[in-house]
Design an enzyme around this catalytic site. Structure first.
Site, mmCIF file in Angstrom:
data_model
loop_
_atom_site.group_PDB
_atom_site.id
_atom_site.type_symbol
_atom_site.label_atom_id
_atom_site.label_comp_id
_atom_site.label_asym_id
_atom_site.label_seq_id
_atom_site.Cartn_x
_atom_site.Cartn_y
_atom_site.Cartn_z
ATOM 1 N N LYS A 1 46.760 -17.105 78.372
ATOM 2 C CA LYS A 1 48.336 -17.132 78.406
ATOM 3 C C LYS A 1 48.504 -17.523 79.936
ATOM 4 O O LYS A 1 47.654 -17.443 80.895
ATOM 5 C CB LYS A 1 49.027 -15.601 78.332
ATOM 6 C CG LYS A 1 48.473 -14.276 79.380
ATOM 7 C CD LYS A 1 49.346 -13.373 79.292
ATOM 8 C CE LYS A 1 50.561 -13.243 80.125
ATOM 9 N NZ LYS A 1 50.285 -12.657 81.541
ATOM 10 N N LYS B 1 41.862 -3.594 74.371
ATOM 11 C CA LYS B 1 41.630 -2.309 75.027
ATOM 12 C C LYS B 1 41.350 -1.356 73.961
ATOM 13 O O LYS B 1 42.072 -1.380 72.711
ATOM 14 C CB LYS B 1 42.778 -1.847 75.889
ATOM 15 C CG LYS B 1 43.254 -2.543 76.825
ATOM 16 C CD LYS B 1 44.521 -2.013 77.755
ATOM 17 C CE LYS B 1 44.799 -3.258 78.739
ATOM 18 N NZ LYS B 1 44.329 -2.904 80.252
ATOM 19 N N ASP C 1 55.959 -12.301 81.574
ATOM 20 C CA ASP C 1 54.545 -11.992 81.952
ATOM 21 C C ASP C 1 53.817 -10.790 81.145
ATOM 22 O O ASP C 1 52.932 -10.932 80.729
ATOM 23 C CB ASP C 1 54.596 -11.677 83.388
ATOM 24 C CG ASP C 1 53.114 -11.383 84.105
ATOM 25 O OD1 ASP C 1 52.192 -12.187 83.748
ATOM 26 O OD2 ASP C 1 53.107 -10.171 84.639
ATOM 27 N N HIS D 1 52.104 -8.572 75.881
ATOM 28 C CA HIS D 1 51.475 -7.144 75.898
ATOM 29 C C HIS D 1 52.369 -6.237 75.008
ATOM 30 O O HIS D 1 52.096 -5.569 74.276
ATOM 31 C CB HIS D 1 51.044 -6.829 77.049
ATOM 32 C CG HIS D 1 50.253 -7.866 77.836
ATOM 33 N ND1 HIS D 1 49.314 -8.601 77.358
ATOM 34 C CD2 HIS D 1 50.048 -7.995 79.236
ATOM 35 C CE1 HIS D 1 48.645 -9.396 78.124
ATOM 36 N NE2 HIS D 1 49.174 -9.014 79.618
HETATM 37 C C1 BG6 Z 1 48.474 -9.608 83.079
HETATM 38 C C2 BG6 Z 1 49.682 -9.888 83.644
HETATM 39 O O1 BG6 Z 1 48.308 -10.359 81.573
HETATM 40 O O2 BG6 Z 1 48.406 -8.335 82.714
HETATM 41 C C3 BG6 Z 1 49.519 -9.197 85.057
HETATM 42 O O3 BG6 Z 1 49.826 -11.398 83.782
HETATM 43 C C4 BG6 Z 1 49.443 -7.839 84.812
HETATM 44 O O4 BG6 Z 1 50.806 -9.481 85.749
HETATM 45 C C5 BG6 Z 1 48.273 -7.689 83.703
HETATM 46 O O5 BG6 Z 1 49.128 -7.115 86.214
HETATM 47 C C6 BG6 Z 1 48.109 -6.010 83.328
HETATM 48 O O6 BG6 Z 1 46.814 -5.725 82.741
HETATM 49 P P1 BG6 Z 1 46.314 -4.366 82.867
HETATM 50 O O7 BG6 Z 1 44.969 -4.590 81.821
HETATM 51 O O8 BG6 Z 1 45.549 -4.327 84.384
HETATM 52 O O9 BG6 Z 1 47.324 -3.400 82.378
#
Ligand code: BG6
Length: 493
Positions: free
Chosen positions: A152, A186, A239, A244
């Site tokens: 992404k 995850k 983002d 997510h």
């Molecule tokens: C990424 C985002 O995809 O995921 C980031 O671009 C974010 O901004 C990150 O910090 C968070 O991932 P995790 O696994 O640390 O929750």
């Protein structure tokens, strides 16, 4: 850790070619993930790793950097020798631009292994995806069993994401494309599938008859780090939510697929995305909150405001977003899904809370409030599941009760090493399992819904609510004017 040969799946020998191979993601996530799986004895086959860079980086400085990241992520009992052997496997090749003559060295290297599958990992800005794919094709490096992994952001809008897809599909078919969303790798996110579909108890109560609301929260204490330019173009909605949080929502809301197979799972997720009620101009102010952090204090340290972090004082980009969403289908009629995420919040904390409805009739004489049952699935920082239930307080005084949580600590229950999300995803690419990767139609449906928000924000001119860094985000007072839903059980957990 010694090699265990725990896994017996067949792997076709592979060349993993990482474009953006000296970048942060490659060094922090991709190579360590491969190394861990190699240490676990999962590669019962030969493989090569090629780090492609446009920059003029020397092999020795790259190797030094790589060793540093491998050591940082290695288990305590990993031998230095194993780390060195793995680091030597990673070949650095400079490819200054996307044209056939610049690809000669890469092609010569890959052609030494004609029976290997070529896996191309695009860890570059998406503007480079099209030209790279086109050159790989014209150089003859894409074979039937080749694959491409796309990081992404896949565009900034439905249109730009479709444009990327058009370019990629000139070189690769959908079956060869792996659109990565690391949240799906995850362990706790994968456990959502098991929790829902391997336990009759929950599935029976997983609908609007029994559930009052669902809350999905991903709070981060980090700011924008070194990604100011990227982040300021995206904001929290693109983002985090577009990918997510929507993927989490899909796993919570989807119907049981009839088989655990890539297209069966993805068909069900697609139905959820298509059933998301668009956010209209009329309801956007009520159903969304966007915020931006100001200066504050995190763990005793003074931190800058977002505007200071990005050194762009007019920016209206949101670093916090909360949305009240509805999935308009039979199962979820009128059940709000509260989703929220923000940067520079008080702590790193992600969870999914299923708030069940109250019991239909309170038989207890005191008529003291009976709290709802809650299923809390904590993803970060600790992985755990809690089921909050009303319990009698022992001793005299009649029926007194209190909410008590049954807790399952994921790490304590399993003594295994807890793998990083990228490990599982990279292995799935190698083995050709697309279940945890987004299909193009899913991506389109996600973008369509996101655009209902961005366009409504644009036409109503909705402003950011400012929140102090190091807090839980926009405060109750402001939100209450808007609607009090946002803080419902936000802080009492
Ligand atoms: C990424 C985002 O995809 O995921 C980031 O671009 C974010 O901004 C990150 O910090 C968070 O991932 P995790 O696994 O640390 O929750």
């Amino acid at each position: 850790m010694t090699k265990k040969n725990r896994h017996t799946e067949e792997f076709i020998p592979f060349n993993l070619v990482v474009f953006g191979g000296d970048g942060d993601l490659a060094l922090r996530k991709i190579y360590p993930a491969l190394f861990h799986r190699d240490q676990d004895g999962q590669f019962l086959t030969d493989y090569n790793v090629i780090a492609v860079t446009r920059k003029n980086v020397s092999g020795s400085s790259f190797n030094e950097n790589l060793l540093k990241f491998l050591k940082e992520s290695a288990e305590e009992d990993t031998s230095e020798n194993d780390i060195t052997i793995f680091s030597k496997k990673v070949q650095l090749i400079q490819v200054a631009e996307a044209n056939e003559s610049a690809y000669l060295e890469l092609a010569a290297y890959l052609n030494k292994f004609p029976s290997y599958q070529n896996i191309f990992y695009f860890s570059t800005p998406s503007s480079a995806f099209g030209p790279i794919a086109e050159t790989l094709k014209s150089t003859g490096l894409i074979k039937k069993n080749s694959k491409v992994v796309l990081e992404k952001p896949l565009g900034y809008s439905l249109e730009s994401s479709n444009e990327i897809n058009i370019q990629i599909t000139k070189a690769f078919s959908e079956k060869q494309i792996y659109r990565i969303d690391h949240y799906l790798g995850k362990e706790t996110v994968q456990n959502l599938m098991v929790l829902r579909f391997a336990n009759n108890l929950f599935e029976r109560a997983w609908d609007s008859e029994h559930i009052d609301n669902i809350q999905i929260t991903v709070s981060e204490s980090l700011g924008v780090e070194k990604r100011a330019a990227y982040y300021d173009n995206s904001g929290a909605l693109l983002d985090m939510v577009q990918n997510h949080l929507l993927q989490l929502l899909c796993l919570v809301a989807m119907e049981p697929p009839h088989l655990l197979e890539a297209d069966e799972v993805r068909n069900e997720k697609l139905k959820v995305l298509r059933a998301l009620r668009p956010i209209s101009k009329k309801n956007v102010a009520n159903d969304t909150v966007k915020g931006q952090y100001t200066r504050g204090n995190i763990k005793g340290e003074q931190v800058n405001s977002y505007l200071e972090d990005i050194e762009e004082y007019q920016s209206k980009t949101e670093t916090f977003v909360a949305i009240k969403a509805y999935v308009d289908n039979w199962r979820w009629k009128n059940v709000p899904f509260y989703i929220r995420t923000g940067k520079r919040m008080i702590k790193r904390y992600s969870e999914i809370v299923i708030n069940f409805k109250e019991v239909r009739h309170n038989i207890f004489p005191s008529k003291e409030k009976l709290n709802n049952n809650k299923l809390i699935i904590r993803l970060q920082p600790e992985e755990r599941i809690e089921l909050v239930q009303m319990t009698k307080v022992p001793g005299p005084g009649g029926y007194r009760y209190k909410p008590i949580a049954l807790k399952l600590d994921y790490i304590d229950s399993f003594k295994e090493r807890f793998p990083e999300a990228y490990e599982r995803l990279i292995i799935d690419v190698i083995r050709g399992n697309q279940t945890l990767f987004m299909r193009q139609d899913e991506l389109q449906a996600a973008w369509s819904w996101i655009e209902s928000i961005t366009s409504s924000w644009k036409s109503t001119g909705q402003n950011n609510v400012l929140y102090e860094a190091g807090t839980w985000g926009p405060g109750d007072d402001i939100l209450e004017e808007n609607d009090s839903w946002i803080t419902k059980s936000w802080r009492d957990q």
